[in-house]
Design a protein around this motif. Structure first.
Motif, short mmCIF file in Angstrom:
data_model
loop_
_atom_site.label_atom_id
_atom_site.label_comp_id
_atom_site.label_asym_id
_atom_site.label_seq_id
_atom_site.Cartn_x
_atom_site.Cartn_y
_atom_site.Cartn_z
N ARG A 68 -4.90 -9.90 1.28
CA ARG A 68 -4.03 -8.72 1.23
C ARG A 68 -2.62 -9.07 1.70
O ARG A 68 -1.65 -8.59 1.16
N SER A 120 0.83 -1.21 0.00
CA SER A 120 0.00 0.00 0.00
C SER A 120 0.86 1.26 0.00
O SER A 120 0.57 2.23 -0.70
N ARG A 176 -6.92 -1.41 -0.17
CA ARG A 176 -6.17 -2.46 0.52
C ARG A 176 -6.09 -2.19 2.03
O ARG A 176 -6.18 -3.10 2.83
N ALA A 194 -4.55 1.53 -3.00
CA ALA A 194 -3.91 1.55 -1.68
C ALA A 194 -4.96 1.73 -0.59
O ALA A 194 -4.96 1.00 0.41
#
Ligand code: ZN
Length: 135
Positions: A68, A23, A59, A56
């Motif tokens: 993830r 991320s 996630r 991002a």
């Protein structure tokens, strides 16, 4: 005091993925794209820069933590050669005063020996080749 905004945020974040390296990389990519867009004066790149940003954010707040984590793991595996390269360079710089680095003449394996011991016999840890160097 129990229901202050921070506690509520913590509760809301429970069971969610949160921030990880992938991320962070996506956020940096988004930022870089927006900078490039400004430099090249191409507003379209700004729109492209939203893609990694949205990914991002998605996630970070995702509840599918296992998926993830796996994504992040795969990402780390891909970038780890770059990581270890920089890590190695950092340690090389750090103990340059106390150690010397040689390459095995046979297999090119990097070897680290203590500095200031005069001429020493070095045995390659990988292939066993012996050679003499000034330390
Ligand atoms: Zn060797």
């Amino acid at each position: 005091m129990k229901n202050n905004p921070l506690n509520r945020l913590q509760k809301w974040m429970m069971g969610r993925n949160g921030g990880d390296q992938l991320s962070l990389a996506l956020l940096i990519l988004s930022l870089l794209l927006s900078i490039v867009s400004g430099i090249l004066d191409l507003p379209i790149i700004i729109y492209i820069s939203y893609i990694p940003f949205v990914l991002a954010v998605y996630r970070i707040f995702s509840k599918k933590v296992d998926k993830r984590r796996l994504e992040n793991y795969k990402f780390m595996m891909k970038v780890s050669p770059i990581y270890s390269f920089y890590h190695k360079r950092k340690t090389t710089l750090k103990d340059r005063k106390t150690h010397k680095y040689f390459k095995c003449p046979n297999c090119k394996q990097g070897l680290r020996v203590p500095k200031g011991k005069g001429k020493i016999n070095i045995t390659c840890s990988k292939c066993g080749t012996k050679f003499i160097k000034q330390s």
